[in-house]
Design a protein around this motif. Structure first.
Motif, PDB file in Angstrom:
ATOM      1  N   ARG A 153      -2.785   9.820 -29.209  1.00 27.57           N
ATOM      2  CA  ARG A 153      -3.378   8.270 -29.778  1.00 27.57           C
ATOM      3  C   ARG A 153      -2.706   7.269 -27.965  1.00 27.57           C
ATOM      4  NH1 ARG A 153      -0.547   7.030 -35.152  1.00 27.57           N
ATOM      5  NH2 ARG A 153      -1.862   8.129 -36.323  1.00 27.57           N
ATOM      6  N   GLY A 154      -2.839   6.439 -27.609  1.00 25.05           N
ATOM      7  CA  GLY A 154      -2.969   5.675 -26.133  1.00 25.05           C
ATOM      8  C   GLY A 154      -3.623   5.059 -26.388  1.00 25.05           C
ATOM      9  N   LEU A 155      -3.962   3.835 -25.213  1.00 26.60           N
ATOM     10  CA  LEU A 155      -5.148   3.165 -24.572  1.00 26.60           C
ATOM     11  C   LEU A 155      -4.642   3.387 -23.189  1.00 26.60           C
ATOM     12  CD1 LEU A 155      -2.755   0.182 -24.695  1.00 26.60           C
ATOM     13  CD2 LEU A 155      -1.688   1.969 -25.319  1.00 26.60           C
ATOM     14  N   ASN A 156      -6.082   2.552 -22.569  1.00 30.44           N
ATOM     15  CA  ASN A 156      -6.312   2.274 -21.065  1.00 30.44           C
ATOM     16  C   ASN A 156      -6.545   1.021 -21.229  1.00 30.44           C
ATOM     17  OD1 ASN A 156      -7.141   5.159 -20.545  1.00 30.44           O
ATOM     18  ND2 ASN A 156      -9.197   4.504 -22.296  1.00 30.44           N
ATOM     19  N   VAL A 157      -5.381   0.751 -20.026  1.00 29.38           N
ATOM     20  CA  VAL A 157      -4.986  -0.873 -19.149  1.00 29.38           C
ATOM     21  C   VAL A 157      -5.534  -0.738 -18.179  1.00 29.38           C
ATOM     22  CG1 VAL A 157      -3.205  -2.278 -18.758  1.00 29.38           C
ATOM     23  CG2 VAL A 157      -3.338  -0.406 -20.567  1.00 29.38           C
ATOM     24  N   HIS A 165      -0.251  -0.944 -12.428  1.00 28.23           N
ATOM     25  CA  HIS A 165       0.134  -0.328 -14.395  1.00 28.23           C
ATOM     26  C   HIS A 165      -1.484   0.269 -14.836  1.00 28.23           C
ATOM     27  CE1 HIS A 165       3.496  -2.732 -13.632  1.00 28.23           C
ATOM     28  NE2 HIS A 165       4.153  -1.330 -13.950  1.00 28.23           N
ATOM     29  N   THR A 166      -2.711  -0.370 -13.845  1.00 28.38           N
ATOM     30  CA  THR A 166      -3.070  -0.493 -14.266  1.00 28.38           C
ATOM     31  C   THR A 166      -3.831   2.010 -14.379  1.00 28.38           C
ATOM     32  OG1 THR A 166      -4.905  -1.567 -13.698  1.00 28.38           O
ATOM     33  CG2 THR A 166      -6.536   0.558 -13.899  1.00 28.38           C
ATOM     34  N   GLY A 167      -4.118   1.784 -15.855  1.00 29.17           N
ATOM     35  CA  GLY A 167      -4.814   3.110 -15.779  1.00 29.17           C
ATOM     36  C   GLY A 167      -4.899   3.692 -17.512  1.00 29.17           C
ATOM     37  N   SER A 168      -4.326   4.991 -17.997  1.00 31.47           N
ATOM     38  CA  SER A 168      -4.188   5.341 -19.307  1.00 31.47           C
ATOM     39  C   SER A 168      -2.542   5.419 -19.487  1.00 31.47           C
ATOM     40  CB  SER A 168      -5.216   7.100 -19.539  1.00 31.47           C
ATOM     41  OG  SER A 168      -6.827   6.761 -18.894  1.00 31.47           O
ATOM     42  N   ARG A 202      -2.658   6.878 -13.036  1.00 27.43           N
ATOM     43  CA  ARG A 202      -2.711   5.573 -12.295  1.00 27.43           C
ATOM     44  C   ARG A 202      -3.851   5.699 -10.794  1.00 27.43           C
ATOM     45  NH1 ARG A 202       3.920   7.259  -9.652  1.00 27.43           N
ATOM     46  NH2 ARG A 202       2.816   8.489  -7.737  1.00 27.43           N
ATOM     47  N   PRO A 203      -3.513   4.256 -10.255  1.00 28.16           N
ATOM     48  CA  PRO A 203      -4.290   4.625  -9.566  1.00 28.16           C
ATOM     49  C   PRO A 203      -4.125   4.978  -8.393  1.00 28.16           C
ATOM     50  CG  PRO A 203      -3.572   2.259 -10.312  1.00 28.16           C
ATOM     51  CD  PRO A 203      -2.957   3.346 -10.585  1.00 28.16           C
ATOM     52  N   ASN A 204      -5.132   5.193  -7.623  1.00 25.22           N
ATOM     53  CA  ASN A 204      -5.920   7.030  -6.202  1.00 25.22           C
ATOM     54  C   ASN A 204      -4.445   6.314  -5.667  1.00 25.22           C
ATOM     55  OD1 ASN A 204      -6.887   8.601  -7.922  1.00 25.22           O
ATOM     56  ND2 ASN A 204      -9.298   7.798  -7.618  1.00 25.22           N
ATOM     57  N   THR A 231       0.856  -1.106  -0.222  1.00 27.49           N
ATOM     58  CA  THR A 231      -0.142  -0.079  -0.194  1.00 27.49           C
ATOM     59  C   THR A 231       0.636   0.848  -0.819  1.00 27.49           C
ATOM     60  OG1 THR A 231       0.416  -0.020   2.501  1.00 27.49           O
ATOM     61  CG2 THR A 231      -2.596  -0.977   0.838  1.00 27.49           C
ATOM     62  N   TYR A 232       2.278   1.009  -0.121  1.00 27.87           N
ATOM     63  CA  TYR A 232       2.762   2.114   0.063  1.00 27.87           C
ATOM     64  C   TYR A 232       4.097   2.437  -1.698  1.00 27.87           C
ATOM     65  CZ  TYR A 232       2.738   3.912   4.881  1.00 27.87           C
ATOM     66  OH  TYR A 232       2.714   4.303   6.246  1.00 27.87           O
ATOM     67  N   GLY A 233       3.438   1.157  -2.460  1.00 23.37           N
ATOM     68  CA  GLY A 233       4.069   1.351  -3.720  1.00 23.37           C
ATOM     69  C   GLY A 233       5.187  -0.121  -3.454  1.00 23.37           C
ATOM     70  N   PRO A 234       5.446  -0.109  -4.744  1.00 23.42           N
ATOM     71  CA  PRO A 234       6.653  -1.521  -5.213  1.00 23.42           C
ATOM     72  C   PRO A 234       7.266  -1.464  -4.763  1.00 23.42           C
ATOM     73  CG  PRO A 234       6.006  -0.599  -6.945  1.00 23.42           C
ATOM     74  CD  PRO A 234       5.564   0.340  -6.136  1.00 23.42           C
ATOM     75  N   MET A 235       7.882  -2.514  -4.111  1.00 25.30           N
ATOM     76  CA  MET A 235       9.612  -3.351  -4.854  1.00 25.30           C
ATOM     77  C   MET A 235       9.996  -3.983  -5.474  1.00 25.30           C
ATOM     78  SD  MET A 235      10.625  -2.325  -0.248  1.00 25.30           S
ATOM     79  CE  MET A 235       9.761  -1.854   0.723  1.00 25.30           C
ATOM     80  N   LEU A 236      11.353  -4.806  -5.579  1.00 25.39           N
ATOM     81  CA  LEU A 236      11.535  -5.546  -6.037  1.00 25.39           C
ATOM     82  C   LEU A 236      12.734  -6.264  -5.730  1.00 25.39           C
ATOM     83  CD1 LEU A 236      12.678  -4.527 -10.313  1.00 25.39           C
ATOM     84  CD2 LEU A 236      10.679  -6.268  -8.957  1.00 25.39           C
ATOM     85  N   LEU A 237      12.149  -7.056  -4.947  1.00 20.28           N
ATOM     86  CA  LEU A 237      13.382  -8.116  -3.686  1.00 20.28           C
ATOM     87  C   LEU A 237      14.087  -9.188  -4.914  1.00 20.28           C
ATOM     88  CD1 LEU A 237      11.246  -8.519  -1.255  1.00 20.28           C
ATOM     89  CD2 LEU A 237      12.713  -6.649  -1.753  1.00 20.28           C
TER      90      LEU A 237
END
Length: 323
Positions: free
Chosen positions: A207-211, A195-198, A313-315, A30-36
């Protein structure tokens, strides 16, 4: 603040080492992502144990219940309601003194007992946020945060209080505990719900797309990727849409796309008048939290790719800078 080491089943710390046999885990919080990055060569038993818990979904939903700035953030034990999630595997043998040290950004296993029982590591683990060399003699370091420093920094400064339960006092409990949404093994930077968003093409801003990356379908997959694209062709509206189920891990997913061809939207719109036919495929490849690539293959338009930049990006995503 005194850097106290309360080691009862709850607390732990980490270190660093040469990159040779590395396994990678994505942790979305909920604070963001990490790669471990996990060092399988330095700590094979510990890494195998950790991945077993990751792959069974044990850590999903747990909170970081201990935050001491400049010391550690720790997880692997508590639910959001402060209920305890009991480990599902036996304790493992210590792999301390493996060349990895408790330095900022490293991962280590928590221990029980005071003094600590070096062979008591099970599911609880922590991330070092300071130089904790006094832990090196007892605690097994098995990896490090390889991306997502902004997320770790945000956790490290979270305000804390003392939380009390019938069985525990938690003196360094975050007012807003970071919660693990999901963890899974990956080969790189994976496609995930954040990654959900425009997304738009900076070379062609119109041009673009929504995911949308949604929860998995009834087919048993981890997630569903939905893409819809809006454009103009020869001055007319042009819509594509498609979806596919996938399991978390890959950085790119290919979606079969359909042409939604019919009257323009407005009073004349009638879904029954629309013709739906295959267009080709779009492969959405994630290259970072804010960047992606759209690759397309179509009998009519051929093949190609466009760089994409995130527009929304997601709220609930606090940060993903540094990824």
């Amino acid at each position: 603040m005194i850097k106290r080491l309360i080691i009862c089943l709850l607390f732990v710390l980490p270190a660093v080492h040469a990159q040779s046999q590395i396994r990678t885990v994505w942790m979305e919080t909920t604070y963001g992502p990490m790669l471990l990055s996990l060092d399988e060569e330095a700590a094979p038993t510990t890494v195998a144990n950790f991945l077993d818990y990751v792959n069974e979904g044990f850590y999903d939903g747990l909170i970081f219940q201990r935050v001491i700035p400049g010391f550690v953030v720790q997880t692997g034990t508590f639910e959001s309601d402060l209920g305890i999630r009991e480990p599902t595997r036996a304790a493992i043998a210590s792999e301390r003194n493996n060349g990895l040290l408790n330095t900022p950004g490293t991962l280590a296993m928590a221990l029980s007992g005071n003094p600590p029982d070096v062979d008591s590591a099970r599911a609880a683990w922590y991330i070092n946020t300071g130089i904790n060399d006094f832990l090196d003699s007892d605690f097994t370091v098995f990896g490090r945060v390889s991306a997502g420093q902004a997320t770790l920094d945000a956790m490290n400064i979270a305000p804390t209080v003392t939380a009390r339960t019938p069985n525990f006092n938690l003196p360094d409990f975050p007012v807003e505990p970071p919660r693990i949404i999901r963890m899974f093994e990956t080969d790189g930077y994976p496609l995930a719900p954040l990654h959900t968003g425009s997304w738009f093409d900076p070379q062609n801003p119109g041009r673009g797309l929504n995911v949308e990356v949604a929860d998995g379908s009834d087919a048993g997959s981890d997630a569903t990727l939905v893409i819809y694209l809006y454009d103009f062709v020869a001055g007319s509206q042009f819509w594509l849409a498609g979806n596919v189920n996938f399991d978390f891990g890959p950085s790119e997913v290919t979606v079969p796309m359909l042409i939604l061809d019919g009257p323009e939207f407005g009073d004349a719109f009638n879904p029954d008048d629309r013709n739906i036919e295959s267009w080709g495929t779009i492969t959405f490849e994630v290259t970072g939290c804010q960047t992606a690539v759209m690759k397309y293959q179509s009998p009519e338009f051929g093949t190609g790719e466009r760089p994409l930049v995130r527009l929304t990006r997601p709220n609930d995503l606090k940060t993903c800078e540094g990824l």
